[in-house]
Motif scaffolding. Structure first.
Motif, PDB file in Angstrom:
ATOM      1  N   THR A 108       0.853  -1.193   0.000  1.00  0.00           N
ATOM      2  CA  THR A 108       0.000   0.000   0.000  1.00  0.00           C
ATOM      3  C   THR A 108       0.889   1.242   0.000  1.00  0.00           C
ATOM      4  OG1 THR A 108      -1.666  -1.241   1.176  1.00  0.00           O
ATOM      5  CG2 THR A 108      -1.889   1.154   1.232  1.00  0.00           C
ATOM      6  N   ILE A 109       0.701   2.047  -1.025  1.00  0.00           N
ATOM      7  CA  ILE A 109       1.674   3.118  -1.284  1.00  0.00           C
ATOM      8  C   ILE A 109       1.799   4.106  -0.122  1.00  0.00           C
ATOM      9  CG2 ILE A 109       0.096   4.609  -2.591  1.00  0.00           C
ATOM     10  CD1 ILE A 109       2.754   4.728  -4.528  1.00  0.00           C
ATOM     11  N   GLU A 110       0.673   4.446   0.500  1.00  0.00           N
ATOM     12  CA  GLU A 110       0.712   5.397   1.620  1.00  0.00           C
ATOM     13  C   GLU A 110       1.580   4.850   2.754  1.00  0.00           C
ATOM     14  OE1 GLU A 110      -1.963   4.338   0.069  1.00  0.00           O
ATOM     15  OE2 GLU A 110      -3.436   5.950  -0.231  1.00  0.00           O
ATOM     16  N   THR A 111       1.356   3.581   3.077  1.00  0.00           N
ATOM     17  CA  THR A 111       2.064   2.983   4.209  1.00  0.00           C
ATOM     18  C   THR A 111       3.547   2.805   3.907  1.00  0.00           C
ATOM     19  OG1 THR A 111       0.050   1.892   4.908  1.00  0.00           O
ATOM     20  CG2 THR A 111       2.112   0.950   5.723  1.00  0.00           C
ATOM     21  N   ILE A 112       3.844   2.330   2.718  1.00  0.00           N
ATOM     22  CA  ILE A 112       5.260   2.092   2.400  1.00  0.00           C
ATOM     23  C   ILE A 112       6.001   3.427   2.309  1.00  0.00           C
ATOM     24  CG2 ILE A 112       6.849   1.053   0.707  1.00  0.00           C
ATOM     25  CD1 ILE A 112       5.054  -0.888   2.533  1.00  0.00           C
ATOM     26  N   GLY A 140      -8.921   4.321  -7.915  1.00  0.00           N
ATOM     27  CA  GLY A 140      -8.252   5.523  -7.411  1.00  0.00           C
ATOM     28  C   GLY A 140      -6.762   5.280  -7.213  1.00  0.00           C
ATOM     29  N   LYS A 141      -6.431   4.081  -6.681  1.00  0.00           N
ATOM     30  CA  LYS A 141      -5.025   3.750  -6.422  1.00  0.00           C
ATOM     31  C   LYS A 141      -4.241   3.728  -7.734  1.00  0.00           C
ATOM     32  CE  LYS A 141      -5.539   0.481  -2.559  1.00  0.00           C
ATOM     33  NZ  LYS A 141      -5.292  -0.889  -2.170  1.00  0.00           N
ATOM     34  N   VAL A 142      -4.823   3.067  -8.746  1.00  0.00           N
ATOM     35  CA  VAL A 142      -4.141   2.925 -10.036  1.00  0.00           C
ATOM     36  C   VAL A 142      -3.960   4.309 -10.672  1.00  0.00           C
ATOM     37  CG1 VAL A 142      -4.390   1.966 -12.363  1.00  0.00           C
ATOM     38  CG2 VAL A 142      -5.018   0.587 -10.357  1.00  0.00           C
ATOM     39  N   LEU A 143      -5.012   5.110 -10.623  1.00  0.00           N
ATOM     40  CA  LEU A 143      -4.925   6.433 -11.247  1.00  0.00           C
ATOM     41  C   LEU A 143      -3.903   7.318 -10.538  1.00  0.00           C
ATOM     42  CD1 LEU A 143      -8.605   7.301 -12.248  1.00  0.00           C
ATOM     43  CD2 LEU A 143      -6.731   6.534 -13.695  1.00  0.00           C
ATOM     44  N   ALA A 144      -3.847   7.232  -9.205  1.00  0.00           N
ATOM     45  CA  ALA A 144      -2.891   8.069  -8.465  1.00  0.00           C
ATOM     46  C   ALA A 144      -1.467   7.773  -8.921  1.00  0.00           C
ATOM     47  CB  ALA A 144      -3.031   7.826  -6.969  1.00  0.00           C
ATOM     48  N   LYS A 145      -1.187   6.488  -9.087  1.00  0.00           N
ATOM     49  CA  LYS A 145       0.159   6.096  -9.551  1.00  0.00           C
ATOM     50  C   LYS A 145       0.423   6.686 -10.927  1.00  0.00           C
ATOM     51  CE  LYS A 145       1.339   1.856  -7.173  1.00  0.00           C
ATOM     52  NZ  LYS A 145       1.055   0.444  -7.182  1.00  0.00           N
ATOM     53  N   VAL A 189      -0.997   9.378 -12.276  1.00  0.00           N
ATOM     54  CA  VAL A 189      -0.994  10.848 -12.320  1.00  0.00           C
ATOM     55  C   VAL A 189       0.292  11.428 -11.723  1.00  0.00           C
ATOM     56  CG1 VAL A 189      -2.167  12.914 -11.393  1.00  0.00           C
ATOM     57  CG2 VAL A 189      -3.523  11.018 -12.277  1.00  0.00           C
ATOM     58  N   GLU A 190       0.917  10.719 -10.811  1.00  0.00           N
ATOM     59  CA  GLU A 190       2.055  11.296 -10.082  1.00  0.00           C
ATOM     60  C   GLU A 190       3.141  11.868 -10.997  1.00  0.00           C
ATOM     61  OE1 GLU A 190       3.971   8.797  -7.228  1.00  0.00           O
ATOM     62  OE2 GLU A 190       4.898  10.522  -6.226  1.00  0.00           O
ATOM     63  N   PRO A 191       3.575  11.139 -12.040  1.00  0.00           N
ATOM     64  CA  PRO A 191       4.621  11.723 -12.900  1.00  0.00           C
ATOM     65  C   PRO A 191       4.181  13.013 -13.589  1.00  0.00           C
ATOM     66  CG  PRO A 191       4.129   9.446 -13.549  1.00  0.00           C
ATOM     67  CD  PRO A 191       3.224   9.783 -12.421  1.00  0.00           C
ATOM     68  N   ALA A 192       2.880  13.170 -13.788  1.00  0.00           N
ATOM     69  CA  ALA A 192       2.388  14.423 -14.385  1.00  0.00           C
ATOM     70  C   ALA A 192       2.657  15.579 -13.420  1.00  0.00           C
ATOM     71  CB  ALA A 192       0.900  14.321 -14.695  1.00  0.00           C
ATOM     72  N   LEU A 193       2.566  15.339 -12.134  1.00  0.00           N
ATOM     73  CA  LEU A 193       2.801  16.396 -11.140  1.00  0.00           C
ATOM     74  C   LEU A 193       4.289  16.670 -10.970  1.00  0.00           C
ATOM     75  CD1 LEU A 193       0.417  15.354  -8.203  1.00  0.00           C
ATOM     76  CD2 LEU A 193      -0.108  16.602 -10.276  1.00  0.00           C
ATOM     77  N   THR A 194       5.059  15.587 -10.877  1.00  0.00           N
ATOM     78  CA  THR A 194       6.463  15.770 -10.543  1.00  0.00           C
ATOM     79  C   THR A 194       7.308  16.153 -11.750  1.00  0.00           C
ATOM     80  OG1 THR A 194       6.701  13.388 -10.790  1.00  0.00           O
ATOM     81  CG2 THR A 194       6.442  14.220  -8.549  1.00  0.00           C
ATOM     82  N   GLU A 195       7.028  15.512 -12.897  1.00  0.00           N
ATOM     83  CA  GLU A 195       7.902  15.741 -14.060  1.00  0.00           C
ATOM     84  C   GLU A 195       7.198  16.460 -15.194  1.00  0.00           C
ATOM     85  OE1 GLU A 195       8.627  11.697 -15.085  1.00  0.00           O
ATOM     86  OE2 GLU A 195       9.093  11.242 -12.993  1.00  0.00           O
ATOM     87  N   GLY A 196       5.929  16.730 -15.024  1.00  0.00           N
ATOM     88  CA  GLY A 196       5.172  17.342 -16.119  1.00  0.00           C
ATOM     89  C   GLY A 196       4.974  16.351 -17.255  1.00  0.00           C
ATOM     90  N   ALA A 197       5.066  15.076 -16.929  1.00  0.00           N
ATOM     91  CA  ALA A 197       4.930  14.057 -17.978  1.00  0.00           C
ATOM     92  C   ALA A 197       3.548  14.127 -18.615  1.00  0.00           C
ATOM     93  CB  ALA A 197       5.155  12.681 -17.369  1.00  0.00           C
TER      94      ALA A 197
END
Ligand code: F6P
Length: 550
Positions: free
Chosen positions: A215-219, A513-518, A520-528
């Motif tokens: 679980t991404i939050e916990t890890i 939601g979990k799959v989408l969050a993973k 979307v993250e590069p779009a936030l961090t790298e503008g991918a």
């Protein structure tokens, strides 16, 4: 066990009979029901263990209850219960058994999954937890620098957080007050930041609680906790073993994280996350209250398990509570259910039940995958009742919605309170009793007028009443009583899922939601340029990056 096709719920004669009965009852008022049936107040009650359950203030007659029990029989509630207890894989979409009852079974019980008795394994883990808890509590277990552990931080989310966090709060009066116990769940870094602010790392034990250990939050939080600890101690990886233990079903991932699997407390895939705080997931609680109290809690769970397994339908409390929920949700259009504890110690109880109930029964296809044509799980909500009285009770009393509610209270205050504070208990409980009376019976315009209220204010001061409530009263909030309460709600949720013919034990709804969050993250961090992002989300991501100066 395959998901069997069964007659559609809303085509069953028992369902139709209930719909007809509902029509016949019309807008019958609790005032009328009580007038028609002297003795209803003491008569419509049941006892399970230490819990006295009053269901007299419900919009039901003996006939309603009989018809609801007919529905339970027709939908095979007890058959499914027995299949669960036999270890059959009633969680069909995940092909898993559902055996949280095995977590509190006595040592000599035999409960098999795939032909193997799981009870010895349960007790082996409980024994390992007990030994470890005693070592921490006695100071024998020391951190990397040799200092004893004074702080325990449970890092987990959902079922790996809500249960132990709720139970720690509930049983605070039984905890070792020299230990600081905290719970970190939110991936918002503020959660961990605040939790460790005033802690000495040398005295801190992190319990990483995750059934899957993926679980991404916990890890993420566990990794940050490890960084914090090593920085604070100025130590290397070798310090991890003394400050991190894991609660999981996934030994491989635990080892990958760097936790010694000798310090992993195991549980099994037949324990759902939201049904797991009486497994190894309860380690933080066991450290706080001690193994004996923890076992008393398990005995409380077991007592209600046995009641659910053996009590006849007429006196089976989880069955009754489940069926009452169906009566309101399916035949009165109620959308939500309030749980209102009159105990400060139960301040997290309803939040815990939200996952238990809503993750279990928030489903819209039946076990065979066809869409339901009936309402399923309600919105569960509430906070301690006294606070609620000065907030949202107005809507329950005089709003337009039907909100069935459970009132949970205790005859004795639990803690070693000062005498002055003990005296406050009667005031607390006076509110408890007064509220269910006001909700049920209200105040008629005639009664309002008789008080000399000016005519223009009469409609405003009139209370329709007729708001159904269950009252659950026990002597004291002990570990056993907490176990009894939780098991009661677990089985209530089971009953409802069985009637609605849904799989109460999967949770596919949280996956998207979990799959989408993973993604979307590069779009936030790298503008991918993430494929598949919709127009609105793209614009929001662009705004976020702009504000963050990226
Ligand atoms: O929210 C989904 C969920 O799978 C819950 O059912 C579970 O309790 C929670 O995540 C945490 O999962 P884990 O214990 O595997 O980290």
């Amino acid at each position: 066990m395959n998901a069997e096709r069964r007659t559609r719920l809303n085509q069953m004669p028992e369902w139709t009979a209930l719909a007809k009965h509902r029509e016949q009852l019309g807008e019958v008022h609790l005032r009328e029901l009580f007038a028609a049936e002297p003795g209803r107040g003491a008569g419509y009650t049941l006892q399970v263990g230490d819990l006295y359950v009053d269901y007299s203030k419900h919009l039901v007659t003996d006939e309603t209850l009989a018809l609801l029990r007919d529905l339970a029989a027709a939908t095979g509630v007890f058959g499914l219960r027995d299949a669960m207890l036999r270890g059959e894989k009633i969680n069909t979409t995940e092909d898993r058994a559902v055996l949280h009852v095995a977590l509190r079974a006595p040592r000599d019980a035999v409960i098999e999954v795939d032909g193997k008795n799981v009870v010895p394994g349960v007790h082996a883990v409980l024994d390992k937890m007990s030994a470890f808890s005693e070592r921490v509590r006695s100071g024998e277990w020391t951190g990397h620098t040799g200092k004893r552990i004074r702080n325990v931080v449970n890092v987990g989310i959902g079922g790996s957080d809500l249960g132990p966090a709720m139970a720690y709060e509930a049983l605070r009066a039984f905890t070792d007050r020299d230990l600081t116990v905290r719970f970190v769940s939110n991936v918002d870094g503020a959660d961990l930041h605040e939790a460790v602010q005033d802690l000495d790392a040398a005295e801190t034990l992190f319990i990483i609680a995750s059934k899957t250990f993926t679980t991404i939050e916990t890890i993420t939080n566990a990794t940050s906790a490890r960084t914090w600890l090593l920085n604070e101690l100025g130590a290397g990886q070798e310090a991890v073993a003394k400050h991190f233990v894991a609660l999981s079903t996934n030994a491989e991932k635990v080892a990958d994280f760097g936790i010694d699997t000798a310090n992993m407390f195991e549980f099994w895939d037949w324990v759902g996350g939201r049904y797991s705080y009486d497994s190894a997931i309860g380690l933080s609680l066991m450290i706080a209250i001690g193994p004996d109290r923890f076992r008393e809690m398990l005995d409380g769970f077991h007592l209600v398990d046995e009641h659910f397994r053996t009590a006849p339908a007429e006196s089976n409390v989880p069955l009754l509570l489940g069926l009452l929920g169906i009566w309101y949700g399916n035949f009165h259009g109620a959308q939500s259910h309030a749980v209102l504890p009159y105990s400060h110690y139960l301040s997290k109880f309803t939040a815990y039940l939200q996952q238990l109930d809503m993750e279990s029964n928030g489903k819209s296809v039946t076990r065979d995958g066809t869409p339901v044509e009936w309402e399923t799980g309600p919105v569960v909500w509430g906070t301690p009742g006294t606070n609620g009285q000065h907030a949202y009770f107005q809507l329950i009393h005089q709003g337009t919605k039907l909100i069935p509610a459970d009132f949970i209270g205790f005859a004795d205050p639990v803690a070693d309170l000062q005498p002055g504070l003990v005296a406050q208990h009667d005031l607390l409980m006076a509110n408890f009793f007064a509220q269910t009376q006001a909700l049920a019976f209200g105040k008629t315009p005639e009664e309002v007028r008789a008080e000399g209220v000016p005519e223009e204010l009469v409609p405003h001061k009139t209370f329709k009443g007729n708001h159904p409530t269950t009252t659950i009263l026990a002597r004291e909030l002990t570990p056993s009583v907490l176990g009894q309460l939780v098991a009661l709600y677990e089985h209530k949720v089971f009953v409802q899922g069985a009637v609605w013919n849904i799989d109460s034990f999967d949770q596919w709804g949280v996956e998207l939601g979990k799959v989408l969050a993973k993604r979307v993250e590069p779009a936030l961090t790298e503008g991918a340029d993430v494929p598949g992002l919709d127009e609105s989300t793209k614009a929001l991501v662009a705004k976020y990056r702009e504000v963050r100066g990226r």
